[in-house]
Design an enzyme around this catalytic site. Structure first.
Site, short mmCIF file in Angstrom:
data_model
loop_
_atom_site.label_atom_id
_atom_site.label_comp_id
_atom_site.label_asym_id
_atom_site.label_seq_id
_atom_site.Cartn_x
_atom_site.Cartn_y
_atom_site.Cartn_z
N GLU A 81 7.97 0.56 -3.11
CA GLU A 81 8.42 1.94 -2.88
C GLU A 81 9.71 2.00 -2.04
OE1 GLU A 81 5.42 4.68 -1.50
OE2 GLU A 81 6.91 6.21 -1.06
N LYS A 261 -1.54 8.62 3.68
CA LYS A 261 -0.84 7.81 2.67
C LYS A 261 0.44 7.24 3.28
CE LYS A 261 1.85 6.79 -1.01
NZ LYS A 261 3.28 6.43 -1.01
N HIS A 376 14.85 9.82 1.30
CA HIS A 376 14.14 9.18 0.19
C HIS A 376 15.01 9.15 -1.07
CE1 HIS A 376 10.40 7.73 -1.52
NE2 HIS A 376 10.75 8.38 -2.62
#
Ligand code: NDP
Length: 422
Positions: A81, A261, A376
Site C-alpha cells: 500500500e 485498519k 495519499h
C-alpha cells in the site's frame, strides 16, 4: 547513525542499499542477499506449504530512525500500500524528536482451551478440575518437555462454565509460557494431551482442544508524549483535534474499524516482514478491540494542556515470536530480523506496538489536518502511472504531470503516458 539515513526516501534503490551497507547493520551474507534481490527458493517454498507453483513478492522497505525505549531501530516493512511507509517514517520522526516511544510488556504467555459438553453436574466438574490442577499441569508439561527444559511450560489452569442456546460447556483454559515461540503448536500439543484426563475427570465429552488467539496474557503498551510544537505550526489545534478523533473512534464503530485498519497498516507490515503469523495478530487485536462489549478504536490520544503535550497510548495483545513457524526458514525474514538486530520476542512486540501507534498518529494528523487524500494521492499517482504503462525513463515526469491534473485517475494517467510515448 541518524544522519546517514537523512533524505533516504529521495534516493534510488542502489543509493539506499549503499546506506544500508555503510551502517554495517546487516551481515555480509544478508546484505548480498538483499542487494541481489534474492527470494525464497522453490524447494524451500515447496516444503513450507502445499500445492506450491511459485513464490509471490511484495515491496520490502524500511522506516529508519525509529526510537523505542531509547534504542534506534531500522524497521522492516512489507506492504503493497502506497504511503504507509512514508506515513510511519513521518510520525516516527515526530515521536523521535519528542523522546521516542516507551513500552511495557505486561506479560508474555499464551492461552488455549479444551471445551467439554454433556456434563451432568457442571459445578462438580469445575471443582474436580481445579482440585486436579497440579496433575493436569504435569500432564501438559509431559506432552511438550522441550519447552519446560528451556524454562517455560504450562503455568496455570482456569475453568469457566458457559451456556449457549441450552447447551452448557465446561471450558478449561491452559496458560503456558511459550518463551520465544508464538506457541500455537506447543499449546495444541499440550491441550490434546489433556483431553482424555479432562473427559474422565468431568465424565463429559471433549469438543475441541486448541490455542486461543485472544492473547490477553501477551499485552504490550506503547506510549508517546509529543510537545504541541513538534506537530507543526498549528500544533495545539491539531493535538486537540487528534484527541477528538480518538474519542470519535471509541464512539462510532464505523470509524473504529477504519481507525484500527490504519493501525494495522503498520503492524501487519512488520509482522509479515518478521515472519510472524499476521492472521493470528489480526485475530488477537481485533477481538481485543471489542473487549469492553463494543468494538472500539484501539488507541487513546489526549492533551496534557498544562504541559502543552499530546499523549498517545495503545495496549495490544502482541504474541509475536523470534523462533518457530517460518521464521528460521524464510531467508528474507532473516534479513528483516537482521535489520532489527535480531530482537527477542518481547522487544519485537514492543517495536511492533509502537509502529501501530506511529501509524495511527500519522493517519489522525492527516485526517484532522489537510485530509488523507493529499498525501495519499501523491503516492497513488505513481501506481496509476505504472498501471497506465509508464516506463522507468518517464515515470517521474508522468507522475509530476498527473499530480497537477484536476482528476487524478487512470484515464488521465493513460492520456499522459500516450503523450510521452508519441
Ligand atoms: P513451532 O511449532 O515452530 O514451535 C516452536 C519451535 O521453536 C520449537 O521447535 C522449539 O524447539 C523452538 N525453539 C527454539 N528456541 C526456543 C525458545 N527459546 N522458546 C521457544 N521455542 C524455541 O511454533 P509455535 O508452536 O510457536 O507455533 C507457531 C506456528 O503455528 C505458526 O506457524 C502459526 O502460523 C501456526 N499455527 C497457528 C494457529 C493459530 O494461530 N490459531 C493454529 C495452528 C498453527 P523445541 O522443538 O526444542 O521445543
Amino acid at each position: 547513525m541518524e544522519k546517514i539515513w537523512s533524505g533516504f526516501y529521495k534516493k534510488n534503490i542502489n543509493e539506499r542499499l549503499e546506506v544500508v551497507e555503510k551502517t554495517d547493520i546487516l551481515s555480509e551474507e544478508h546484505f548480498q542477499f538483499l542487494k541481489n534481490n534474492e527470494v525464497l527458493d522453490f524447494s524451500t517454498a515447496n516444503n513450507m506449504v502445499e500445492n506450491v507453483i511459485g513464490t509471490f513478492s511484495l515491496p520490502f522497505s524500511v522506516v529508519p530512525n525509529f526510537i523505542v525505549d531509547g534504542k534506534q531501530y531500522v524497521v522492516p516493512f512489507v506492504t503493497e500500500e502506497p504511503s504507509v511507509v512514508a506515513a510511519c517514517s513521518n510520525a516516527g520522526k515526530i515521536v523521535a524528536k519528542s523522546g521516542g516511544f516507551k513500552t511495557e510488556v505486561l506479560d508474555r504467555k499464551m492461552i488455549g482451551h479444551v471445551a467439554l459438553y454433556n456434563i451432568a453436574d457442571t459445578d462438580a466438574a469445575v471443582r474436580c478440575i481445579l482440585q486436579s490442577k497440579e496433575l493436569l499441569l504435569k500432564t501438559a508439561n509431559e506432552a511438550y518437555p522441550s519447552i519446560v527444559a528451556r524454562g517455560g511450560g504450562a503455568y496455570d489452569i482456569e475453568v469457566k462454565v458457559l451456556s449457549e442456546d441450552g447447551t452448557d460447556f465446561v471450558v478449561v483454559y491452559l496458560v503456558v509460557d511459550t518463551l520465544e515461540a508464538m506457541g500455537a503448536n506447543i499449546l495444541n500439543t499440550m491441550l490434546e494431551a489433556l483431553k482424555v484426563s479432562l473427559e474422565s475427570l468431568t465424565e463429559g465429552v471433549a469438543l475441541m482442544a486448541i490455542l486461543s488467539n485472544y492473547a490477553t496474557r501477551s499485552l504490550v503498551t506503547a506510549k508517546c508524549a509529543i510537545p504541541f510544537e513538534n506537530l507543526g505550526k498549528d500544533g495545539e489545534y491539531l493535538a486537540k483535534r487528534i484527541e477528538l478523533a480518538s474519542k470519535f473512534a471509541k464512539a462510532d464503530v464505523y470509524r473504529a474499524a477504519t481507525h484500527n485498519k490504519g493501525i494495522f497498516n503498520g503492524i501487519d507490515s512488520v509482522v509479515i516482514a518478521s515472519g510472524n503469523d499476521w492472521r493470528a495478530i489480526e485475530a488477537a487485536c481485533q477481538s481485543y478491540a471489542a473487549k469492553d462489549g463494543k468494538y472500539q478504536g484501539l488507541s487513546k490520544w489526549y492533551c496534557d494542556k498544562k504541559n502543552s503535550v499530546l499523549i498517545g497510548e495503545i495496549t495490544l495483545p502482541m504474541p509475536v515470536a523470534s523462533v518457530g513457524g517460518s521464521i528460521g526458514i524464510n531467508p528474507t525474514v532473516k534479513v528483516a530480523r537482521g535489520l532489527l538486530n535480531n530482537p527477542d520476542a518481547k522487544t519485537l512486540a514492543s517495536i511492533i506496538v509502537s509502529v501501530g501507534l506511529a501509524q495511527n498518529l500519522a493517519a489522525l494528523k492527516a485526517l484532522v489536518g489537510d485530509g488523507i487524500q493529499k498525501g495519499h494521492m501523491k503516492l497513488h499517482a505513481k501506481s496509476l502511472a505504472i498501471l497506465a504503462g509508464a516506463s522507468n525513463d518517464n515515470i517521474e515526469l508522468i507522475v509530476e504531470e498527473l499530480r497537477n491534473e484536476k482528476h487524478m485517475n487512470l484515464a488521465s494517467a493513460k492520456k499522459i503516458v500516450e503523450k510521452y510515448n508519441n
